[in-house]
Write a protein that holds these residues in place. Structure first.
Motif, PDB file in Angstrom:
ATOM      1  N   GLY A  22       0.824  -1.202   0.000  1.00  0.00           N
ATOM      2  CA  GLY A  22       0.000   0.000   0.000  1.00  0.00           C
ATOM      3  C   GLY A  22       0.861   1.255   0.000  1.00  0.00           C
ATOM      4  O   GLY A  22       1.878   1.321   0.689  1.00  0.00           O
ATOM      5  N   ILE A  23       0.469   2.253  -0.779  1.00  0.00           N
ATOM      6  CA  ILE A  23       1.258   3.478  -0.934  1.00  0.00           C
ATOM      7  C   ILE A  23       0.752   4.541   0.034  1.00  0.00           C
ATOM      8  O   ILE A  23      -0.452   4.763   0.163  1.00  0.00           O
ATOM      9  N   ALA A  24       1.714   5.220   0.687  1.00  0.00           N
ATOM     10  CA  ALA A  24       1.370   6.269   1.659  1.00  0.00           C
ATOM     11  C   ALA A  24       1.124   7.580   0.920  1.00  0.00           C
ATOM     12  O   ALA A  24       1.915   8.494   0.984  1.00  0.00           O
ATOM     13  N   SER A  25       0.030   7.657   0.208  1.00  0.00           N
ATOM     14  CA  SER A  25      -0.311   8.880  -0.525  1.00  0.00           C
ATOM     15  C   SER A  25      -1.804   8.838  -0.769  1.00  0.00           C
ATOM     16  O   SER A  25      -2.569   8.518   0.134  1.00  0.00           O
ATOM     17  N   GLN A  26      -2.220   9.128  -2.026  1.00  0.00           N
ATOM     18  CA  GLN A  26      -3.643   9.141  -2.330  1.00  0.00           C
ATOM     19  C   GLN A  26      -4.284   7.767  -2.219  1.00  0.00           C
ATOM     20  O   GLN A  26      -5.511   7.656  -2.217  1.00  0.00           O
ATOM     21  N   TYR A  27      -3.464   6.690  -2.131  1.00  0.00           N
ATOM     22  CA  TYR A  27      -4.013   5.346  -2.004  1.00  0.00           C
ATOM     23  C   TYR A  27      -4.294   4.971  -0.548  1.00  0.00           C
ATOM     24  O   TYR A  27      -4.603   3.831  -0.245  1.00  0.00           O
ATOM     25  N   MET A  28      -4.146   5.919   0.371  1.00  0.00           N
ATOM     26  CA  MET A  28      -4.548   5.806   1.769  1.00  0.00           C
ATOM     27  C   MET A  28      -3.915   4.631   2.496  1.00  0.00           C
ATOM     28  O   MET A  28      -4.441   4.134   3.480  1.00  0.00           O
ATOM     29  N   GLY A  29      -2.782   4.151   1.994  1.00  0.00           N
ATOM     30  CA  GLY A  29      -1.995   3.179   2.725  1.00  0.00           C
ATOM     31  C   GLY A  29      -2.369   1.731   2.512  1.00  0.00           C
ATOM     32  O   GLY A  29      -1.702   0.845   3.050  1.00  0.00           O
ATOM     33  N   PHE A  30      -3.438   1.429   1.705  1.00  0.00           N
ATOM     34  CA  PHE A  30      -3.790   0.018   1.555  1.00  0.00           C
ATOM     35  C   PHE A  30      -3.924  -0.424   0.096  1.00  0.00           C
ATOM     36  O   PHE A  30      -4.106  -1.618  -0.173  1.00  0.00           O
ATOM     37  N   LEU A  31      -3.835   0.495  -0.860  1.00  0.00           N
ATOM     38  CA  LEU A  31      -3.830   0.132  -2.272  1.00  0.00           C
ATOM     39  C   LEU A  31      -2.644   0.799  -2.959  1.00  0.00           C
ATOM     40  O   LEU A  31      -1.941   1.608  -2.358  1.00  0.00           O
ATOM     41  N   ASN A  32      -2.442   0.466  -4.229  1.00  0.00           N
ATOM     42  CA  ASN A  32      -1.423   1.138  -5.027  1.00  0.00           C
ATOM     43  C   ASN A  32      -1.926   1.240  -6.461  1.00  0.00           C
ATOM     44  O   ASN A  32      -3.053   0.819  -6.777  1.00  0.00           O
ATOM     45  N   LYS A  33      -1.116   1.804  -7.339  1.00  0.00           N
ATOM     46  CA  LYS A  33      -1.552   2.054  -8.720  1.00  0.00           C
ATOM     47  C   LYS A  33      -1.954   0.765  -9.422  1.00  0.00           C
ATOM     48  O   LYS A  33      -2.893   0.742 -10.226  1.00  0.00           O
ATOM     49  N   THR A  34      -1.265  -0.336  -9.115  1.00  0.00           N
ATOM     50  CA  THR A  34      -1.552  -1.603  -9.781  1.00  0.00           C
ATOM     51  C   THR A  34      -2.774  -2.291  -9.194  1.00  0.00           C
ATOM     52  O   THR A  34      -3.639  -2.797  -9.925  1.00  0.00           O
ATOM     53  N   SER A  35      -2.887  -2.298  -7.865  1.00  0.00           N
ATOM     54  CA  SER A  35      -3.977  -3.029  -7.224  1.00  0.00           C
ATOM     55  C   SER A  35      -5.293  -2.263  -7.226  1.00  0.00           C
ATOM     56  O   SER A  35      -6.361  -2.880  -7.110  1.00  0.00           O
ATOM     57  N   ASN A  36      -5.254  -0.956  -7.363  1.00  0.00           N
ATOM     58  CA  ASN A  36      -6.486  -0.167  -7.319  1.00  0.00           C
ATOM     59  C   ASN A  36      -7.433  -0.596  -8.443  1.00  0.00           C
ATOM     60  O   ASN A  36      -7.079  -0.566  -9.622  1.00  0.00           O
ATOM     61  N   GLY A  37      -8.639  -1.023  -8.061  1.00  0.00           N
ATOM     62  CA  GLY A  37      -9.623  -1.463  -9.040  1.00  0.00           C
ATOM     63  C   GLY A  37      -9.599  -2.944  -9.328  1.00  0.00           C
ATOM     64  O   GLY A  37     -10.406  -3.430 -10.126  1.00  0.00           O
ATOM     65  N   ASN A  38      -8.718  -3.699  -8.680  1.00  0.00           N
ATOM     66  CA  ASN A  38      -8.604  -5.138  -8.907  1.00  0.00           C
ATOM     67  C   ASN A  38      -9.642  -5.888  -8.074  1.00  0.00           C
ATOM     68  O   ASN A  38      -9.673  -5.770  -6.844  1.00  0.00           O
ATOM     69  N   ALA A  39     -10.507  -6.654  -8.738  1.00  0.00           N
ATOM     70  CA  ALA A  39     -11.567  -7.386  -8.028  1.00  0.00           C
ATOM     71  C   ALA A  39     -11.007  -8.434  -7.086  1.00  0.00           C
ATOM     72  O   ALA A  39     -11.705  -8.876  -6.162  1.00  0.00           O
TER      73      ALA A  39
ATOM     74  N   ASN B  65     -13.041  -2.385  -3.652  1.00  0.00           N
ATOM     75  CA  ASN B  65     -11.801  -2.763  -4.361  1.00  0.00           C
ATOM     76  C   ASN B  65     -11.155  -1.604  -5.093  1.00  0.00           C
ATOM     77  O   ASN B  65     -10.239  -1.803  -5.882  1.00  0.00           O
ATOM     78  N   ASN B  66     -11.594  -0.387  -4.849  1.00  0.00           N
ATOM     79  CA  ASN B  66     -11.197   0.738  -5.687  1.00  0.00           C
ATOM     80  C   ASN B  66     -11.418   2.021  -4.912  1.00  0.00           C
ATOM     81  O   ASN B  66     -12.408   2.157  -4.192  1.00  0.00           O
ATOM     82  N   LEU B  67     -10.513   2.999  -5.052  1.00  0.00           N
ATOM     83  CA  LEU B  67     -10.690   4.277  -4.381  1.00  0.00           C
ATOM     84  C   LEU B  67     -11.564   5.237  -5.172  1.00  0.00           C
ATOM     85  O   LEU B  67     -11.750   6.379  -4.752  1.00  0.00           O
ATOM     86  N   THR B  68     -12.085   4.813  -6.303  1.00  0.00           N
ATOM     87  CA  THR B  68     -13.174   5.536  -6.952  1.00  0.00           C
ATOM     88  C   THR B  68     -14.463   5.053  -6.306  1.00  0.00           C
ATOM     89  O   THR B  68     -14.873   3.913  -6.487  1.00  0.00           O
ATOM     90  N   SER B  69     -15.093   5.901  -5.517  1.00  0.00           N
ATOM     91  CA  SER B  69     -16.203   5.474  -4.662  1.00  0.00           C
ATOM     92  C   SER B  69     -17.433   5.091  -5.471  1.00  0.00           C
ATOM     93  O   SER B  69     -17.748   5.704  -6.500  1.00  0.00           O
ATOM     94  N   VAL B  70     -18.152   4.062  -4.970  1.00  0.00           N
ATOM     95  CA  VAL B  70     -19.447   3.686  -5.542  1.00  0.00           C
ATOM     96  C   VAL B  70     -20.458   4.801  -5.299  1.00  0.00           C
ATOM     97  O   VAL B  70     -21.220   5.186  -6.186  1.00  0.00           O
ATOM     98  N   GLU B  71     -20.468   5.323  -4.094  1.00  0.00           N
ATOM     99  CA  GLU B  71     -21.288   6.476  -3.732  1.00  0.00           C
ATOM    100  C   GLU B  71     -20.471   7.344  -2.790  1.00  0.00           C
ATOM    101  O   GLU B  71     -19.653   6.838  -2.012  1.00  0.00           O
ATOM    102  N   ALA B  72     -20.680   8.656  -2.835  1.00  0.00           N
ATOM    103  CA  ALA B  72     -19.935   9.568  -1.977  1.00  0.00           C
ATOM    104  C   ALA B  72     -20.759  10.823  -1.720  1.00  0.00           C
ATOM    105  O   ALA B  72     -21.704  11.136  -2.468  1.00  0.00           O
ATOM    106  N   ALA B  73     -20.409  11.539  -0.658  1.00  0.00           N
ATOM    107  CA  ALA B  73     -21.093  12.794  -0.332  1.00  0.00           C
ATOM    108  C   ALA B  73     -20.138  13.671   0.466  1.00  0.00           C
ATOM    109  O   ALA B  73     -19.239  13.175   1.156  1.00  0.00           O
ATOM    110  N   THR B  74     -20.338  14.971   0.372  1.00  0.00           N
ATOM    111  CA  THR B  74     -19.562  15.908   1.174  1.00  0.00           C
ATOM    112  C   THR B  74     -19.838  15.658   2.650  1.00  0.00           C
ATOM    113  O   THR B  74     -20.987  15.408   3.048  1.00  0.00           O
TER     114      THR B  74
END
Length: 702
Positions: free
Chosen positions: A123-140, A170-179
């Motif tokens: 996991g990358i200590a940046s926008q991936y919040m420590g538990f995903l990375n560029k490769t794993s983000n979005g992987n089922a 499985n992805n940091l693109t949220s299914v649903e989100a709100a302010t």
């Protein structure tokens, strides 16, 4: 026989002993636990995560680019058997996110995650919040369900804003989100919350296994009960996500900005609401630390009244005079815009020591607005680049600082991040991310290739492969798209060129040097009238040279020249680089090869001679996009959004046949006809914010 009274007393002793620990109140097997504080708990901790002596779970300690994980030690029983659907469950926790200083700017947020494992070494200590990375983000195959409390706007994940709650699968693109906020039970009114305010807040995450729905609710920690209306609702079947063995815990990361993340209490239940947390009994959040530069002022304010009675009038007067002299000599000015931007104010003393007194050995380079030094911040050890802005800048200091303050709020992975600043009298210091690989132009022109005309360079750098170049091109395009369309204002950079594109440790492109940039609101006039023609000759669009009006399309023109430069390894203006003598415009030269169907001849030989694999179709596409962006007619150029669609293969390659009649106009002749003959023929094209200062060699194109 044992006296029954002793047995009862012993059982009572064990009961109260375990109650005082404040840890899990139920066995691991029944899927229910309660942490009223974390003193004595046996959480599995990783990274920077720790439990403080007073029972707070601290996920991050303020150090940048680090991550922390904390998990309940035993797995969850969320299925009754292997093939059953996931049961309903509920979790509640009290948390707090503290920025480094007042002002509300900081690193990334907290995520509550359910995953098949408790360790995330990749996991990358940046926008991936420590538990995903560029490769794993979005992987089922991740099998991760998460609820993010995010304090950074990341366009890559289509974030709403820099203060939102999202449901992630499985992805940091949220299914649903709100302010971030909550709905008042009495009035139904939405009340906003600032996640990074440093205040304690409470979150509830509820999954209805029958309805296959996730509800996330947020409220201030002091709210008496959970609001009836959830903040976010998402229809999700977690039976396809959560595995038979699953663990629940928290993950957090800081990125490039200092932040501390805390969890004060946590509960969980299966097929029932999570046990209620008694907020009054939870440990308290620490206060937000004041900037270190304020501490001497506070001590001085306290000390003077105490010692005043013991000092004589003369000694007191002397101290006051010395104090006033010191304050006025080193006064650090503060203006209205700093109320929002003040969290990034750094002390002059720290920056002085970070650069070893602005030692010439630390000098990285010099630009139109000042010199740039490499430094290491004494407290965090972070490598930075510190720019000393020239006092005699043609912009007034106040206007220049206000512009920098606005641009300092930009957040994008392909832009150089402004980390902080310092103002001491009339001196301005700007602190940026340090880019270890320097600027792109050094890689393009420091290899002593004869056709570059740079035979005096001493340092040999490796030639860039086509894959690296294409990634750099797409990175700069992505950054410009963010500036033009995706930020809260339209930013026209006005100086896109290889020397302003910096490369990080992974050779990713970061567009920097916003000294000439201008801002306007969305929906305002398409053009910005400027008092002088700004930019670098060879990258200046014809309409900008003629009218002085800058727009996103003038940036598109500069990007086109930049793109052709990266592919060909030649500067936008060359005095005889084509072997025929005289001044040659790169755009004209590439266009002529396109007409002859000999585009392959313009590709930098360094790409071909490396022996690496390269995609001929990508090379052709890049050259065509470069020509389309660089054509003289502004309304025929694509937007940066269209450029990104071309480069990513989301749109058909551009058709140059329509634009060819306009491209047939010689760019060199066009500029000469518009009154720039003397500059072309005198070979002057160095970086400048005014055409009157174009006083270095045109052949350098810089």
């Amino acid at each position: 026989m044992v006296d029954s009274r002793w047995v009862v007393l012993w059982l009572l002793f064990l009961f109260f002993s375990y109650g005082l620990l404040g840890a899990a109140a139920a066995s691991a097997g029944d899927g229910r636990f309660l942490y009223s504080g974390f003193a004595g708990s046996n959480l599995d901790l990783d990274g920077t995560a720790t439990v403080t002596p007073r029972g707070k779970l601290q996920l991050t300690n303020g150090t940048v680019q680090l991550k922390g994980h904390a998990f309940h030690p035993t797995s969850l029983r969320l299925r009754r058997n292997n093939n059953a659907t996931v049961r309903s469950f509920s979790s509640s926790f009290v948390f707090g996110i503290l920025p480094a200083a007042p002002g509300g700017l900081g690193g990334h947020g907290i995520a509550l995650i359910v995953a098949p494992r408790k360790d995330f070494p990749s996991g990358i200590a940046s926008q991936y919040m420590g538990f995903l990375n560029k490769t794993s983000n979005g992987n089922a195959c991740n099998h991760i369900f998460a609820v993010e409390l995010d304090t950074i706007l990341n366009p890559d994940f289509h974030d709403l804003d820099n203060n939102h709650v999202g449901v992630d699968i499985n992805n940091l693109t949220s299914v649903e989100a709100a302010t971030a906020g909550y709905y008042d039970d009495v009035t139904g009114e939405f009340r906003s919350l600032t996640l990074i305010s440093g205040e304690a807040m409470r979150a509830w995450v509820d999954y209805d296994g029958a309805a296959k729905r996730v509800d996330v609710t947020l409220a201030p920690a002091g709210v008496a009960k959970k609001p009836r209306r959830p903040l976010v609702s998402a229809t999700v079947d977690l039976s396809t996500v959560i595995t038979d063995q699953a663990y629940i815990g928290f993950s957090s990361s800081t990125g490039t900005l200092s932040t501390r993340h805390y969890v004060l209490g946590w509960s969980f239940g299966v097929d029932e609401p999570a046990p209620e947390l008694d907020v009054a009994k939870l440990p308290k959040l620490p206060p937000i630390e004041r900037p270190k530069e304020d501490v001497p002022k506070i001590l001085l304010t306290i000390a003077l009244p105490v010692v005043s009675g013991a000092l004589t009038f003369a000694m007191l007067a002397t101290c006051v005079l010395l104090l006033l002299r010191r304050r006025y000599r080193y006064v650090e000015l503060r203006e209205d815009w700093e109320i929002e931007f003040g969290a990034h104010r750094l002390s002059h003393k720290d920056l002085f020591h970070a650069t070893h007194g602005f030692n010439p050995k630390n000098l990285l380079g010099a630009g139109g607005f000042g010199r740039v030094y490499k430094g290491v911040l004494p407290n965090s050890g972070t490598e930075v680049a510190v720019k000393r802005v020239c006092h005699e800048s043609r912009q007034g200091m106040k206007e220049f600082v206000a512009e920098v303050a606005s641009i300092g709020r930009l957040r994008h992975r392909n832009l150089v991040q402004l980390l902080g600043y310092c103002r001491l009298k009339d001196e301005l210091l700007l602190v940026y991310d340090y880019m270890p690989n320097g600027s792109l132009d050094k890689f393009l022109y420091n290899n002593n290739n004869a056709h570059h005309g740079d035979n005096n360079n001493k340092q040999q750098l490796p030639a860039l492969s086509w894959a690296q170049r294409f990634q750099i091109i797409k990175g700069v395009a992505s950054g410009l798209l963010y500036l033009h369309e995706e930020w809260e204002q339209v930013v026209v950079h006005r100086d896109v060129k290889p020397s302003n594109v910096l490369l990080d440790a992974g050779m990713n492109a970061r567009l920097g040097d916003f000294g000439l940039a201008r801002l306007r609101g969305h929906g305002a006039g398409a053009e910005l009238q400027t008092t002088v023609v700004a930019g670098t000759f060879g990258y200046i669009a014809p309409e900008l040279a003629l009218t002085g009006k800058a727009s996103p399309l003038t940036d598109v023109f500069a990007f086109g020249a930049f793109l052709l430069e990266v592919v060909t390894g030649r500067r936008p203006i060359d005095d005889g680089g084509n072997g025929g003598g005289g001044t040659v415009m790169l755009i004209d030269w590439v266009f002529e090869h396109w007409r002859r169907e000999t585009l392959v001849e313009v590709v930098d030989p360094g790409i071909i001679t490396r022996g690496d694999q390269y995609d001929v179709n990508e090379l052709s596409l890049a050259l065509k996009v470069g020509l389309l962006c660089s054509q003289p007619m502004a309304d025929m150029r694509p937007s940066m959004r269209q450029v990104m669609q071309y480069l990513q293969g989301d749109a058909s390659p551009p058709d140059l046949s329509t634009a060819a009649q306009h491209m047939g106009l010689s760019m060199l002749a066009l500029l000469q006809n518009q009154g720039f003959d003397s500059y072309v023929m005198s070979s002057s094209s160095s970086s400048s914010s005014s055409m009157k200062r174009l006083d270095t060699s045109l052949s350098t194109g810089r």
